[in-house]
Scaffold this active site. Structure first.
Site, PDB file in Angstrom:
ATOM      1  N   THR A 136       0.818  -1.206   0.000  1.00 34.80           N
ATOM      2  CA  THR A 136       0.000   0.000   0.000  1.00 34.80           C
ATOM      3  C   THR A 136       0.856   1.262   0.000  1.00 34.80           C
ATOM      4  OG1 THR A 136      -1.493   1.263   1.438  1.00 34.80           O
ATOM      5  CG2 THR A 136      -0.070  -0.289   2.538  1.00 34.80           C
ATOM      6  N   ASP A 137       0.260   2.371  -0.454  1.00 37.25           N
ATOM      7  CA  ASP A 137       0.960   3.665  -0.395  1.00 37.25           C
ATOM      8  C   ASP A 137       1.057   4.189   1.045  1.00 37.25           C
ATOM      9  OD1 ASP A 137      -1.714   4.341  -0.016  1.00 37.25           O
ATOM     10  OD2 ASP A 137      -1.787   5.843  -1.617  1.00 37.25           O
ATOM     11  N   GLU A 138       0.274   3.605   1.978  1.00 35.62           N
ATOM     12  CA  GLU A 138       0.266   4.137   3.355  1.00 35.62           C
ATOM     13  C   GLU A 138       1.606   3.967   4.058  1.00 35.62           C
ATOM     14  OE1 GLU A 138      -3.112   3.510   5.819  1.00 35.62           O
ATOM     15  OE2 GLU A 138      -4.497   3.535   4.134  1.00 35.62           O
ATOM     16  N   TYR A 162      -1.816  -0.509  11.119  1.00 39.90           N
ATOM     17  CA  TYR A 162      -1.965  -1.169   9.806  1.00 39.90           C
ATOM     18  C   TYR A 162      -0.770  -0.869   8.912  1.00 39.90           C
ATOM     19  CZ  TYR A 162      -3.282  -1.612   4.894  1.00 39.90           C
ATOM     20  OH  TYR A 162      -3.266  -1.905   3.546  1.00 39.90           O
ATOM     21  N   LYS A 166       2.181  -3.330   7.374  1.00 40.14           N
ATOM     22  CA  LYS A 166       2.455  -3.511   5.937  1.00 40.14           C
ATOM     23  C   LYS A 166       3.914  -3.128   5.626  1.00 40.14           C
ATOM     24  CE  LYS A 166      -0.004  -4.618   3.040  1.00 40.14           C
ATOM     25  NZ  LYS A 166      -0.422  -5.958   2.526  1.00 40.14           N
ATOM     26  N   ASP A 296     -12.335  12.902  14.578  1.00 40.34           N
ATOM     27  CA  ASP A 296     -11.365  12.446  13.583  1.00 40.34           C
ATOM     28  C   ASP A 296     -10.766  11.082  13.961  1.00 40.34           C
ATOM     29  OD1 ASP A 296      -9.896  12.607  11.295  1.00 40.34           O
ATOM     30  OD2 ASP A 296      -8.712  14.365  11.889  1.00 40.34           O
TER      31      ASP A 296
HETATM   32  P1  NAD Z   1      -9.832  -7.250   2.333  1.00 42.81           P
HETATM   33  O1  NAD Z   1      -9.817  -6.977   3.802  1.00 42.81           O
HETATM   34  O2  NAD Z   1     -11.057  -6.953   1.538  1.00 42.81           O
HETATM   35  O3  NAD Z   1      -9.491  -8.799   2.073  1.00 42.81           O
HETATM   36  C1  NAD Z   1      -8.500  -9.478   2.789  1.00 42.81           C
HETATM   37  C2  NAD Z   1      -8.664 -10.971   2.490  1.00 42.81           C
HETATM   38  O4  NAD Z   1      -7.614 -11.676   3.190  1.00 42.81           O
HETATM   39  C3  NAD Z   1      -9.983 -11.549   2.994  1.00 42.81           C
HETATM   40  O5  NAD Z   1     -10.513 -12.433   2.026  1.00 42.81           O
HETATM   41  C4  NAD Z   1      -9.603 -12.316   4.259  1.00 42.81           C
HETATM   42  O6  NAD Z   1     -10.441 -13.436   4.536  1.00 42.81           O
HETATM   43  C5  NAD Z   1      -8.181 -12.761   3.903  1.00 42.81           C
HETATM   44  N1  NAD Z   1      -7.366 -13.002   5.102  1.00 42.81           N
HETATM   45  C6  NAD Z   1      -7.216 -12.180   6.179  1.00 42.81           C
HETATM   46  N2  NAD Z   1      -6.430 -12.760   7.099  1.00 42.81           N
HETATM   47  C7  NAD Z   1      -6.049 -13.957   6.577  1.00 42.81           C
HETATM   48  C8  NAD Z   1      -5.223 -15.017   7.044  1.00 42.81           C
HETATM   49  N3  NAD Z   1      -4.631 -14.968   8.244  1.00 42.81           N
HETATM   50  N4  NAD Z   1      -5.041 -16.099   6.240  1.00 42.81           N
HETATM   51  C9  NAD Z   1      -5.631 -16.178   5.024  1.00 42.81           C
HETATM   52  N5  NAD Z   1      -6.455 -15.205   4.549  1.00 42.81           N
HETATM   53  C10 NAD Z   1      -6.653 -14.118   5.313  1.00 42.81           C
HETATM   54  O7  NAD Z   1      -8.558  -6.489   1.763  1.00 42.81           O
HETATM   55  P2  NAD Z   1      -8.370  -5.755   0.361  1.00 42.81           P
HETATM   56  O8  NAD Z   1      -8.855  -4.367   0.458  1.00 42.81           O
HETATM   57  O9  NAD Z   1      -8.845  -6.649  -0.699  1.00 42.81           O
HETATM   58  O10 NAD Z   1      -6.755  -5.681   0.336  1.00 42.81           O
HETATM   59  C11 NAD Z   1      -5.988  -6.750  -0.196  1.00 42.81           C
HETATM   60  C12 NAD Z   1      -4.511  -6.405  -0.096  1.00 42.81           C
HETATM   61  O11 NAD Z   1      -4.246  -5.212  -0.814  1.00 42.81           O
HETATM   62  C13 NAD Z   1      -4.017  -6.150   1.326  1.00 42.81           C
HETATM   63  O12 NAD Z   1      -2.730  -6.704   1.449  1.00 42.81           O
HETATM   64  C14 NAD Z   1      -3.965  -4.628   1.429  1.00 42.81           C
HETATM   65  O13 NAD Z   1      -2.979  -4.228   2.341  1.00 42.81           O
HETATM   66  C15 NAD Z   1      -3.607  -4.256   0.006  1.00 42.81           C
HETATM   67  N6  NAD Z   1      -4.076  -2.935  -0.452  1.00 42.81           N
HETATM   68  C16 NAD Z   1      -5.369  -2.554  -0.310  1.00 42.81           C
HETATM   69  C17 NAD Z   1      -5.794  -1.333  -0.824  1.00 42.81           C
HETATM   70  C18 NAD Z   1      -7.249  -0.886  -0.730  1.00 42.81           C
HETATM   71  O14 NAD Z   1      -7.550   0.243  -1.087  1.00 42.81           O
HETATM   72  N7  NAD Z   1      -8.157  -1.713  -0.267  1.00 42.81           N
HETATM   73  C19 NAD Z   1      -4.877  -0.486  -1.461  1.00 42.81           C
HETATM   74  C20 NAD Z   1      -3.540  -0.901  -1.567  1.00 42.81           C
HETATM   75  C21 NAD Z   1      -3.153  -2.132  -1.071  1.00 42.81           C
HETATM   76  O1  DAU Z   2      -4.139   3.971   0.553  1.00 42.02           O
HETATM   77  C1  DAU Z   2      -4.357   2.596   0.461  1.00 42.02           C
HETATM   78  C2  DAU Z   2      -5.184   2.140   1.651  1.00 42.02           C
HETATM   79  O2  DAU Z   2      -6.502   2.619   1.434  1.00 42.02           O
HETATM   80  C3  DAU Z   2      -5.179   0.628   1.841  1.00 42.02           C
HETATM   81  O3  DAU Z   2      -3.884   0.209   2.151  1.00 42.02           O
HETATM   82  C4  DAU Z   2      -6.138   0.214   2.960  1.00 42.02           C
HETATM   83  O4  DAU Z   2      -6.211  -1.192   3.050  1.00 42.02           O
HETATM   84  C5  DAU Z   2      -7.510   0.769   2.632  1.00 42.02           C
HETATM   85  O5  DAU Z   2      -8.403   0.472   3.682  1.00 42.02           O
HETATM   86  C6  DAU Z   2      -7.445   2.284   2.420  1.00 42.02           C
HETATM   87  O6  DAU Z   2      -7.129   2.968   3.656  1.00 42.02           O
HETATM   88  P1  DAU Z   2      -7.852   4.357   4.057  1.00 42.02           P
HETATM   89  O7  DAU Z   2      -7.740   4.514   5.515  1.00 42.02           O
HETATM   90  O8  DAU Z   2      -7.388   5.460   3.188  1.00 42.02           O
HETATM   91  O9  DAU Z   2      -9.374   3.992   3.599  1.00 42.02           O
HETATM   92  P2  DAU Z   2     -10.796   4.200   4.306  1.00 42.02           P
HETATM   93  O10 DAU Z   2     -11.818   3.826   3.280  1.00 42.02           O
HETATM   94  O11 DAU Z   2     -10.869   3.553   5.636  1.00 42.02           O
HETATM   95  O12 DAU Z   2     -10.842   5.770   4.515  1.00 42.02           O
HETATM   96  C7  DAU Z   2     -10.699   6.659   3.416  1.00 42.02           C
HETATM   97  C8  DAU Z   2     -10.767   8.071   3.968  1.00 42.02           C
HETATM   98  O13 DAU Z   2     -12.105   8.323   4.431  1.00 42.02           O
HETATM   99  C9  DAU Z   2      -9.864   8.315   5.161  1.00 42.02           C
HETATM  100  O14 DAU Z   2      -9.339   9.641   5.081  1.00 42.02           O
HETATM  101  C10 DAU Z   2     -10.787   8.201   6.362  1.00 42.02           C
HETATM  102  C11 DAU Z   2     -12.123   8.689   5.822  1.00 42.02           C
HETATM  103  N1  DAU Z   2     -13.338   8.075   6.427  1.00 42.02           N
HETATM  104  C12 DAU Z   2     -13.423   6.717   6.447  1.00 42.02           C
HETATM  105  C13 DAU Z   2     -14.532   6.084   6.994  1.00 42.02           C
HETATM  106  C14 DAU Z   2     -14.619   4.572   7.049  1.00 42.02           C
HETATM  107  C15 DAU Z   2     -14.371   8.864   6.897  1.00 42.02           C
HETATM  108  O15 DAU Z   2     -14.300  10.100   6.847  1.00 42.02           O
HETATM  109  N2  DAU Z   2     -15.477   8.249   7.440  1.00 42.02           N
HETATM  110  C16 DAU Z   2     -15.587   6.892   7.522  1.00 42.02           C
HETATM  111  O16 DAU Z   2     -16.612   6.393   8.062  1.00 42.02           O
END
Ligand code: NAD
Ligand code: DAU
Length: 360
Positions: A136-138, A162, A166, A296
């Site tokens: 992730t970019d985080e 988190y 990562k 926040d």
């Molecule tokens: P998600 O939470 O939707 O899915 C995670 C999946 O992993 C689920 O199917 C869960 O059952 C499985 N899992 C969790 N713990 C496990 C374990 N111990 N063993 C086996 N399976 C397990 O997540 P996502 O949003 O699809 O993210 C997927 C990947 O991409 C993550 O590594 C996350 O850090 C990365 N990522 C997410 C985003 C985003 O915006 N969502 C952006 C950049 C990177």
């Molecule tokens: O940048 C990549 C990341 O993006 C991934 O690595 C993470 O897995 C993914 O969850 C996501 O993280 P964020 O924290 O950016 O996503 P989230 O959807 O939780 O929140 C997006 C923005 O919205 C953040 O600034 C917090 C805000 N927010 C979120 C929720 C859930 C709100 O204002 N209200 C809310 O209820």
């Protein structure tokens, strides 16, 4: 036939990736999906492909190192795409332990299992084997509001449990590449959106709440910026890095689509009003009055923005879906899949929502 081991394939991005890969390669590939089915994993995301002869689902926890070794013994794996992780920042603030366990120790197990299966006696690795760690970019921390981008060379500066977990997993992958010559890549992607995203994340949570006439909880001043990418473009980037990227390199993935959270919420409300038929009773309550500013997020990163120059130049990747089209497609998908939303929000979700939002 090339065999992929996908971890976390029942989650949001993993299931979209599996769909993308079968759409692109059809029966020329085999996919083994290893997922523990936590609250975020949902086999409904894959029901249209579950009977394919070249698809296998294994319910297993990546923290179970012995089981991971067995899977590599049973199948001749060519490619690993490692998505499995705990992924929600708010949950990591409330309960960090499982993030360290899954994201750090789970990744170590995947590296050890792949290394054991792929390493030759002389310490080299079998031809063509590749591991892609999805990150992730985080990990890069937070940018100022008025400028700058995350490059692959930006120093790591994670702020939440988190992103720290990562970052640790990225360092483990880097250490295996540097120490053993382990064949891997790391991708660091920005915020994804699209079908099958669990409604704890901003976009599906706001769509679901708005449709139900529930408050839209905006953290802080709503001006935090995220860089949004349609999930199929992330899947395409991962595949292109494995096909055309240089081994051992890190690639940032993002489409220069920065938006403040409050802008996203206004866009969602607008699109919902446009898409709902005039006689739908929900139309009456879908308006800006639902927006509620709440306490926040602790340690809330202000701005993320990816510089995708390297993946564009070296790999030839660029996104296909503009935000205005992607958000419409996403909203349409949630309309057409109301049962999916009902199923994932029944049971534990209500308790999660109550806990996470009651004191805000
Ligand atoms: P998600 O939470 O939707 O899915 C995670 C999946 O992993 C689920 O199917 C869960 O059952 C499985 N899992 C969790 N713990 C496990 C374990 N111990 N063993 C086996 N399976 C397990 O997540 P996502 O949003 O699809 O993210 C997927 C990947 O991409 C993550 O590594 C996350 O850090 C990365 N990522 C997410 C985003 C985003 O915006 N969502 C952006 C950049 C990177
Ligand atoms: O940048 C990549 C990341 O993006 C991934 O690595 C993470 O897995 C993914 O969850 C996501 O993280 P964020 O924290 O950016 O996503 P989230 O959807 O939780 O929140 C997006 C923005 O919205 C953040 O600034 C917090 C805000 N927010 C979120 C929720 C859930 C709100 O204002 N209200 C809310 O209820």
């Amino acid at each position: 036939m090339r065999t992929y081991l996908v971890t976390g394939g029942a989650g949001f991005i993993g299931s979209n990736y599996i769909h993308y890969m079968f759409d692109k390669y059809g029966d020329d590939i085999r996919i083994i999906n290893v997922d523990a089915l936590t609250y975020a994993g949902n086999l409904e995301n894959l029901k249209d492909i579950e009977d394919k002869p070249n698809y296998t689902f294994i319910k297993a926890d990546i923290c179970d190192g012995k089981k991971m070794m067995e899977i590599f013994k049973e199948y001749d794996i060519d490619r690993v795409v490692h998505f499995a992780a705990e992924s929600h920042v708010d949950r990591s603030i409330a309960d960090p332990d499982v993030f360290i366990k899954t994201n750090v120790l789970g990744t170590l197990n995947m590296l050890n299992a792949a290394k054991a299966a792929w390493e030759n006696e002389d310490g080299t690795f079998k031809e063509g084997k590749k591991f892609l760690h999805v990150s992730t970019d985080e990990v890069y921390g937070s940018l100022d509001e008025d400028g700058g981008y995350f490059y692959e060379t930006t120093p790591y500066d994670p702020h939440s449990p988190y992103s720290a977990s990562k970052a640790s997993s990225d360092f483990l992958v880097k250490s295996y590449m540097d120490t053993y010559g382990f064949p891997a890549n790391i991708t660091n992607c920005s915020n994804n959106y699209g079908p099958y995203q669990f409604p704890e994340k901003l976009i599906p949570l706001m769509i679901n709440n708005a449709l139900q006439g529930k408050k839209l909880p905006v953290y802080g001043d709503g001006k935090n910026v995220r860089d949004w990418l349609y999930v199929a473009d992330h899947a395409k980037g991962i595949d292109m890095v494995q096909e055309h990227g240089k081994l051992y390199e890190t690639y940032n993935i993002g489409g220069h689509n920065e938006k403040q959270n409050i802008e996203i919420i206004h866009t969602i409300l607008e699109c919902l009003r446009e898409e709902l038929p005039d006689d739908d009773p929900r139309k009456a309550h879908i308006n800006e009055d639902l927006i509620t500013y709440v306490t926040d997020r602790k340690g809330h990163d202000r701005r993320y923005a990816i510089a995708p120059d390297k993946i564009k130049a070296e790999v030839g990747w660029e996104p296909d879906t503009m935000f205005k089209d992607g958000i419409k497609k996403t909203i349409k998908w949630y309309f057409e899949n109301e049962d999916w939303m009902k199923n994932v929000t029944s049971g534990d979700y209500q308790a999660y929502y109550e806990n996470m939002y009651k004191d805000r």
